[in-house]
Write a protein that holds these residues in place. Structure first.
Motif, mmCIF file in Angstrom:
data_model
loop_
_atom_site.group_PDB
_atom_site.id
_atom_site.type_symbol
_atom_site.label_atom_id
_atom_site.label_comp_id
_atom_site.label_asym_id
_atom_site.label_seq_id
_atom_site.Cartn_x
_atom_site.Cartn_y
_atom_site.Cartn_z
ATOM 1 N N ILE A 95 0.841 -1.193 0.000
ATOM 2 C CA ILE A 95 0.000 0.000 0.000
ATOM 3 C C ILE A 95 0.876 1.242 0.000
ATOM 4 N N TYR A 96 0.620 2.143 -0.947
ATOM 5 C CA TYR A 96 1.277 3.444 -0.995
ATOM 6 C C TYR A 96 0.265 4.485 -0.531
ATOM 7 N N ASN A 97 0.572 5.163 0.581
ATOM 8 C CA ASN A 97 -0.398 6.050 1.226
ATOM 9 C C ASN A 97 -1.626 5.209 1.576
ATOM 10 N N VAL A 98 -2.743 5.384 0.875
ATOM 11 C CA VAL A 98 -3.917 4.538 1.145
ATOM 12 C C VAL A 98 -4.257 3.673 -0.066
ATOM 13 N N PHE A 99 -3.424 3.779 -1.130
ATOM 14 C CA PHE A 99 -3.726 3.073 -2.371
ATOM 15 C C PHE A 99 -3.018 1.719 -2.423
ATOM 16 N N PRO A 100 -3.761 0.615 -2.572
ATOM 17 C CA PRO A 100 -3.115 -0.703 -2.665
ATOM 18 C C PRO A 100 -2.604 -0.970 -4.082
ATOM 19 N N ALA A 101 -1.296 -0.909 -4.269
ATOM 20 C CA ALA A 101 -0.714 -1.209 -5.586
ATOM 21 C C ALA A 101 -0.792 -2.702 -5.872
ATOM 22 N N VAL A 102 -0.633 -3.513 -4.824
ATOM 23 C CA VAL A 102 -0.821 -4.968 -4.889
ATOM 24 C C VAL A 102 -1.680 -5.341 -3.695
ATOM 25 N N ASN A 103 -2.734 -6.110 -3.947
ATOM 26 C CA ASN A 103 -3.742 -6.319 -2.907
ATOM 27 C C ASN A 103 -4.047 -7.807 -2.694
ATOM 28 N N ASP A 104 -3.474 -8.384 -1.636
ATOM 29 C CA ASP A 104 -3.772 -9.756 -1.210
ATOM 30 C C ASP A 104 -3.560 -10.768 -2.344
ATOM 31 N N VAL A 105 -2.352 -10.795 -2.874
ATOM 32 C CA VAL A 105 -2.020 -11.686 -3.987
ATOM 33 C C VAL A 105 -1.509 -13.028 -3.450
ATOM 34 N N ASN A 106 -2.089 -14.119 -3.974
ATOM 35 C CA ASN A 106 -1.727 -15.474 -3.555
ATOM 36 C C ASN A 106 -1.526 -16.362 -4.779
ATOM 37 N N PHE A 107 -0.352 -16.957 -4.912
ATOM 38 C CA PHE A 107 -0.127 -17.990 -5.925
ATOM 39 C C PHE A 107 1.241 -18.626 -5.678
ATOM 40 N N SER A 108 1.507 -19.722 -6.369
ATOM 41 C CA SER A 108 2.802 -20.382 -6.266
ATOM 42 C C SER A 108 3.321 -20.706 -7.662
ATOM 43 N N VAL A 109 4.640 -20.819 -7.790
ATOM 44 C CA VAL A 109 5.293 -21.148 -9.058
ATOM 45 C C VAL A 109 6.219 -22.330 -8.820
ATOM 46 N N LYS A 110 6.092 -23.364 -9.656
ATOM 47 C CA LYS A 110 6.904 -24.571 -9.505
ATOM 48 C C LYS A 110 8.180 -24.471 -10.342
ATOM 49 N N THR A 111 9.137 -25.323 -10.017
ATOM 50 C CA THR A 111 10.366 -25.396 -10.803
ATOM 51 C C THR A 111 10.042 -25.851 -12.228
ATOM 52 N N GLY A 112 10.774 -25.322 -13.194
ATOM 53 C CA GLY A 112 10.545 -25.666 -14.589
ATOM 54 C C GLY A 112 9.326 -25.000 -15.187
ATOM 55 N N GLU A 113 8.812 -23.988 -14.502
ATOM 56 C CA GLU A 113 7.616 -23.295 -14.983
ATOM 57 C C GLU A 113 7.977 -21.887 -15.452
ATOM 58 N N ILE A 114 7.427 -21.482 -16.598
ATOM 59 C CA ILE A 114 7.567 -20.101 -17.063
ATOM 60 C C ILE A 114 6.230 -19.416 -16.805
ATOM 61 N N LEU A 115 6.195 -18.611 -15.768
ATOM 62 C CA LEU A 115 4.955 -17.928 -15.400
ATOM 63 C C LEU A 115 4.900 -16.557 -16.041
ATOM 64 N N GLY A 116 3.875 -16.323 -16.833
ATOM 65 C CA GLY A 116 3.646 -15.005 -17.398
ATOM 66 C C GLY A 116 2.790 -14.184 -16.456
ATOM 67 N N TYR A 117 3.283 -13.016 -16.088
ATOM 68 C CA TYR A 117 2.553 -12.119 -15.175
ATOM 69 C C TYR A 117 2.090 -10.941 -16.016
ATOM 70 N N LEU A 118 0.841 -10.958 -16.366
ATOM 71 C CA LEU A 118 0.310 -10.086 -17.406
ATOM 72 C C LEU A 118 -0.655 -9.049 -16.825
ATOM 73 N N GLY A 119 -0.569 -7.835 -17.358
ATOM 74 C CA GLY A 119 -1.499 -6.793 -16.931
ATOM 75 C C GLY A 119 -1.129 -5.466 -17.561
ATOM 76 N N PRO A 120 -2.063 -4.526 -17.597
ATOM 77 C CA PRO A 120 -1.773 -3.213 -18.175
ATOM 78 C C PRO A 120 -0.788 -2.434 -17.317
ATOM 79 N N ASN A 121 -0.249 -1.361 -17.863
ATOM 80 C CA ASN A 121 0.650 -0.505 -17.085
ATOM 81 C C ASN A 121 -0.073 -0.001 -15.837
ATOM 82 N N GLY A 122 0.610 -0.076 -14.695
ATOM 83 C CA GLY A 122 0.005 0.382 -13.446
ATOM 84 C C GLY A 122 -0.819 -0.669 -12.731
ATOM 85 N N ALA A 123 -0.799 -1.916 -13.237
ATOM 86 C CA ALA A 123 -1.628 -2.973 -12.631
ATOM 87 C C ALA A 123 -1.017 -3.529 -11.342
#
Length: 220
Positions: free
Chosen positions: A10-38
């Protein structure tokens, strides 16, 4: 395995990232996709230990990375969106500095630098000042510096942005080779077409929250 549990920034009162949950396994190429500012770059900065979360934790191999951040950073490589590089140095001297900071034995380090410069077709330019390099050449140097110590996790933040076709193809080939070696690759981009071609799985983030997490085929 790399795991995010309730990761929030959270920056000031704005959540730039909000309660993110996931896991990445070995040998995996994870694409993290989203618009600018996401919230993509903010997530990567927390994953690399450059930014402390407001709440939540990151675990690697079951251990909280902030319990021993120094040891964790030994095992990661990072290519940032905005290149932070000493442009007055040559590529050779820059990589020599990075390798020494990583405590790579000198003979092995010099051999690795020459191998990377040859692979990326920079052998003729490796003693020239980085300030004279094109964006594609700089990106090759940054990728070399991220891979010098053979990391277990590679974080790529918009690595192909503004690059020529040849350089993009080389970087794609490197990513696929690392996948075959059982590395974790965290590939951050806002361009769907690139993520589709490279990644085995895609997470879509919007306004700091995950709105999709699936294989490329299913998301299509």
């Amino acid at each position: 395995m790399l795991e995010l549990r309730g990761l929030t920034k959270i920056y000031n009162v704005f959540p730039a990232v909000n309660d993110v949950n996931f896991s990445v396994k070995t040998g995996e190429i994870l694409g993290y996709l989203g618009p600018n500012g996401a919230g993509k770059s903010t997530t990567i900065k927390m994953l690399t230990g450059l930014l402390e979360p407001t709440s939540g934790n990151v675990f690697y191999e079951g251990k909280n990375i902030r319990k021993n951040l120094y040891e964790y950073k030994k095992r990661i490589g990072y290519v940032p969106e905005e290149p932070a590089i000493y442009s007055h140095l040559s590529a050779y001297d820059y990589l020599l500095m990075v390798g020494r900071l990583r405590q790579i034995p000198e003979k092995l380090l010099k051999r690795k630098i020459e191998q990377f410069m040859g692979f990326f077709d920079l052998s003729q330019d490796m003693y020239s000042s980085i300030s004279s390099y094109s964006k594609g050449m700089i990106q090759k140097v940054l990728l070399s510096s991220a891979l010098l110590h053979n990391p277990d996790i590679l974080f790529l933040d918009e690595p192909l942005s503004g690059l020529d076709v040849e350089t993009s193809s080389i970087i794609k080939a490197v990513v696929n080779k690392l996948k075959g070696e059982g590395k974790i690759i965290f590939y951050c981009s806002h361009i769907l077409e690139i993520v589709e071609k490279i990644c085995t799985r895609v997470i879509i983030i919007f306004k700091g929250q995950i709105i999709a997490d699936d294989s490329v085929d299913n998301l299509r």
